[in-house]
Design a protein around this motif. Structure first.
Motif, short mmCIF file in Angstrom:
data_model
loop_
_atom_site.label_atom_id
_atom_site.label_comp_id
_atom_site.label_asym_id
_atom_site.label_seq_id
_atom_site.Cartn_x
_atom_site.Cartn_y
_atom_site.Cartn_z
N VAL A 1 0.78 -0.96 0.07
CA VAL A 1 -0.02 0.08 -0.04
C VAL A 1 0.98 1.36 -0.04
CG1 VAL A 1 -1.73 1.41 1.48
CG2 VAL A 1 -2.10 -1.00 1.14
N LEU A 2 0.73 2.25 -0.77
CA LEU A 2 1.22 3.54 -1.01
C LEU A 2 0.54 4.57 0.05
CD1 LEU A 2 3.47 5.30 -2.07
CD2 LEU A 2 1.84 5.92 -4.17
N ALA A 3 1.51 5.11 0.87
CA ALA A 3 0.91 5.98 1.45
C ALA A 3 1.56 7.28 0.99
CB ALA A 3 1.00 6.00 3.16
N ALA A 4 0.91 8.16 0.18
CA ALA A 4 1.36 9.32 -0.56
C ALA A 4 0.57 10.47 0.01
CB ALA A 4 1.36 9.10 -1.87
N PRO A 5 1.03 11.02 1.06
CA PRO A 5 0.37 12.25 1.62
C PRO A 5 -0.01 13.37 0.56
CG PRO A 5 1.78 11.53 3.17
CD PRO A 5 2.38 10.79 1.96
N TYR A 6 1.03 13.63 -0.34
CA TYR A 6 0.74 14.38 -1.49
C TYR A 6 0.71 13.83 -2.64
CZ TYR A 6 1.25 17.93 -4.95
OH TYR A 6 0.94 18.61 -6.11
N LEU A 7 -0.26 13.88 -3.51
CA LEU A 7 -0.47 12.96 -4.67
C LEU A 7 -0.33 14.12 -5.57
CD1 LEU A 7 -0.83 10.19 -5.78
CD2 LEU A 7 -3.29 10.66 -5.84
N CYS A 8 0.77 13.71 -6.65
CA CYS A 8 0.88 14.86 -7.51
C CYS A 8 0.19 14.40 -8.90
CB CYS A 8 2.51 14.73 -8.02
SG CYS A 8 3.03 13.10 -8.34
N TYR A 9 0.57 15.10 -10.06
CA TYR A 9 -0.08 15.20 -11.46
C TYR A 9 -1.58 14.87 -11.29
CZ TYR A 9 4.32 14.78 -13.59
OH TYR A 9 5.77 14.94 -14.12
N ASP B 1 -1.00 -2.05 -4.50
CA ASP B 1 -2.32 -2.52 -4.46
C ASP B 1 -3.39 -1.65 -3.93
OD1 ASP B 1 -1.37 -5.12 -5.21
OD2 ASP B 1 -0.41 -5.28 -3.17
N GLY B 2 -2.66 -0.59 -3.34
CA GLY B 2 -3.87 0.34 -2.59
C GLY B 2 -3.08 1.72 -2.57
N LEU B 3 -3.86 2.78 -2.28
CA LEU B 3 -3.27 4.06 -2.35
C LEU B 3 -4.18 4.90 -1.08
CD1 LEU B 3 -1.59 6.74 -3.44
CD2 LEU B 3 -3.89 6.89 -4.94
N VAL B 4 -3.24 5.64 -0.40
CA VAL B 4 -3.85 6.48 0.72
C VAL B 4 -3.36 7.79 0.53
CG1 VAL B 4 -4.02 7.23 3.02
CG2 VAL B 4 -4.44 4.62 2.30
N THR B 5 -3.96 8.88 0.24
CA THR B 5 -3.56 10.29 0.08
C THR B 5 -4.38 11.16 0.72
OG1 THR B 5 -2.54 11.79 -1.35
CG2 THR B 5 -4.62 10.86 -2.19
N VAL B 6 -3.90 12.68 1.12
CA VAL B 6 -4.84 13.75 1.73
C VAL B 6 -5.06 14.59 0.61
CG1 VAL B 6 -4.55 15.17 3.38
CG2 VAL B 6 -3.14 13.07 3.45
N ASP B 7 -6.24 15.15 0.65
CA ASP B 7 -7.06 16.16 -0.16
C ASP B 7 -6.07 16.02 -1.63
OD1 ASP B 7 -8.91 17.19 1.58
OD2 ASP B 7 -7.61 18.18 2.63
N PRO B 8 -6.54 15.16 -2.41
CA PRO B 8 -5.95 15.04 -3.70
C PRO B 8 -6.56 16.36 -4.54
CG PRO B 8 -7.44 13.35 -3.61
CD PRO B 8 -7.42 13.80 -1.99
N HIS B 9 -5.82 16.99 -5.45
CA HIS B 9 -6.65 18.18 -6.11
C HIS B 9 -7.54 17.52 -7.19
CE1 HIS B 9 -6.64 22.21 -7.57
NE2 HIS B 9 -6.49 21.73 -8.66
N LEU B 10 -8.84 17.36 -6.71
CA LEU B 10 -9.75 16.74 -7.36
C LEU B 10 -10.67 17.95 -7.85
CD1 LEU B 10 -10.79 13.58 -5.45
CD2 LEU B 10 -9.44 13.79 -7.78
N PRO C 1 -5.20 10.22 10.68
CA PRO C 1 -6.47 9.38 9.74
C PRO C 1 -5.52 8.83 8.70
CG PRO C 1 -6.07 12.16 10.06
CD PRO C 1 -5.44 11.68 10.80
N VAL C 2 -4.26 9.35 8.46
CA VAL C 2 -3.78 8.59 7.42
C VAL C 2 -3.49 7.11 7.68
CG1 VAL C 2 -1.40 8.21 6.12
CG2 VAL C 2 -2.52 10.50 6.01
N ALA C 3 -3.00 6.77 8.89
CA ALA C 3 -2.74 5.68 9.61
C ALA C 3 -4.07 4.54 9.34
CB ALA C 3 -2.35 5.51 10.64
N GLN C 4 -5.28 5.49 9.90
CA GLN C 4 -6.48 4.53 9.96
C GLN C 4 -6.91 4.26 8.49
OE1 GLN C 4 -9.79 6.86 11.40
NE2 GLN C 4 -9.01 7.05 13.22
N ALA C 5 -6.80 4.79 7.36
CA ALA C 5 -6.75 4.60 6.09
C ALA C 5 -6.14 3.57 5.66
CB ALA C 5 -6.96 5.72 5.20
N VAL C 6 -4.66 3.64 5.77
CA VAL C 6 -3.71 2.67 5.48
C VAL C 6 -4.45 1.39 6.09
CG1 VAL C 6 -1.60 1.64 5.65
CG2 VAL C 6 -1.72 4.14 5.22
N ARG C 7 -4.60 1.14 7.33
CA ARG C 7 -5.21 0.09 8.06
C ARG C 7 -6.38 -0.57 7.21
NH1 ARG C 7 -5.94 2.01 12.94
NH2 ARG C 7 -3.57 2.05 13.69
#
Ligand code: R5P
Length: 295
Positions: free
Chosen positions: A85-93, A120-129, A286-292
């Motif tokens: 699982v990728l924890a990418a707190p800032y997700l680019c592009y 297999d999975g991705l957790v990020t914070v406020d992606p620029h959607l 919260p990132v840890a909770q989501a990764v879990r």
């Protein structure tokens, strides 16, 4: 499944440590060797067969990070990790979410396809959607999105007297409205015109009735800082106090931080999604909770 192993891409060690602590996991041992010709060798030293592996890699200035990240993910899978699982707190592009000019690539899609093929999975914070409503439109792996608004609202409540939340552009309404509702204060949204990377102007609606409040400018990304600088200048013209500037992701290209202070920011505060001296708000919990949840 046993306690997860948390691997940190270079520069992510403090975040990975806090994430590992919150997950009850252990640090994964690995080495990224850079050959004289610039190629990278990945070596994983922790036994990973059957384990859940987490890679902590915040993805600002991503181009140099991408190959080591993809190689590490593949190596972990190759060595038998059950999940990566990728924890990418800032997700680019994510900002290139359409072909703005003829001939341009829609890099948000290409980048999403690359990551989706390796983890297999991705957790990020406020992606620029903005034009995408959800990461699922471009990512084919399960993802979890954390919102920094609750942590930012707690910070504003404790640190700012009589705040007025201000979003510098229409896209920021989603963050600023949420923070203001949690704090229980008013918010306004400015109008931004961007003519180039460093050429930004904003217009301010009527704010006279908020003259006694402390302006809190909040945006998802501070990159060149030009958006916040332009907003700070216009608020000053309108007779408001020096603003507190809050960014979820403080990328601070060049001298953006100093520039922002010179432009009149009273304080600049960011979350810890991108390591920087301004980090004052943590989203690790919260990132840890989501990764879990994804493991
Ligand atoms: C763009 O739409 C984002 O929400 C931010 O407003 C933008 O990335 C800020 O960039 P800069 O600091 O370079 O003005």
């Amino acid at each position: 499944m046993s306690a997860p192993l948390v691997f940190a891409l270079p520069g992510n060690e403090p975040f990975a440590q806090r994430l590992g602590d919150a997950l009850g996991g252990r640090g994964g041992a690995m080495d990224l060797h850079r050959f004289p010709d610039g190629e990278t060798l990945v070596r994983v030293d922790s036994p990973v067969a059957g384990t859940a592996a987490v890679i902590a890699a915040t993805l600002f200035r991503p181009d140099d990070k991408l190959l080591p990240l993809l190689f590490l993910a593949k190596t972990l899978k190759d060595l038998g990790a059950a999940r990566v699982v990728l924890a990418a707190p800032y997700l680019c592009y994510l900002r290139q979410d359409k072909r703005f000019h003829e001939g341009e690539g829609v890099t948000s899609r290409y980048f999403a396809a690359l990551l989706s093929a390796h983890v297999d999975g991705l957790v990020t914070v406020d992606p620029h959607l903005h034009r995408y409503k959800s990461l699922d439109e471009i990512y084919t792996i399960p993802s979890r999105v954390i919102h920094a608004a609750p942590a930012i609202a707690d910070w504003v409540r404790e640190e700012v007297t009589n705040p007025l939340l201000i979003g510098p552009d229409e896209e920021s309404e989603q963050w600023v409205g949420d923070i203001a509702a949690r704090v229980g204060c008013p918010h306004v949204v400015l109008q931004k015109t961007r003519r180039g990377d460093r050429d930004v102007s904003v217009s301010v609606p009527h704010v006279e009735r908020h003259g006694d409040r402390t302006p809190v400018l909040a945006d998802d990304i501070i990159s060149t800082g030009r958006t916040m600088m332009a907003a700070a200048a216009r608020l000053w013209d309108e007779g408001l106090a020096a603003p507190v500037c809050v960014g979820v992701h403080g990328l601070f290209a060049g001298d953006a931080h100093d520039g922002l202070l010179r432009a009149g920011a009273a304080r600049v505060v960011t979350t810890d999604t991108v390591p920087h001296a301004t980090n004052g708000i943590s989203v690790v919990g919260p990132v840890a909770q989501a990764v879990r949840a994804l493991l």
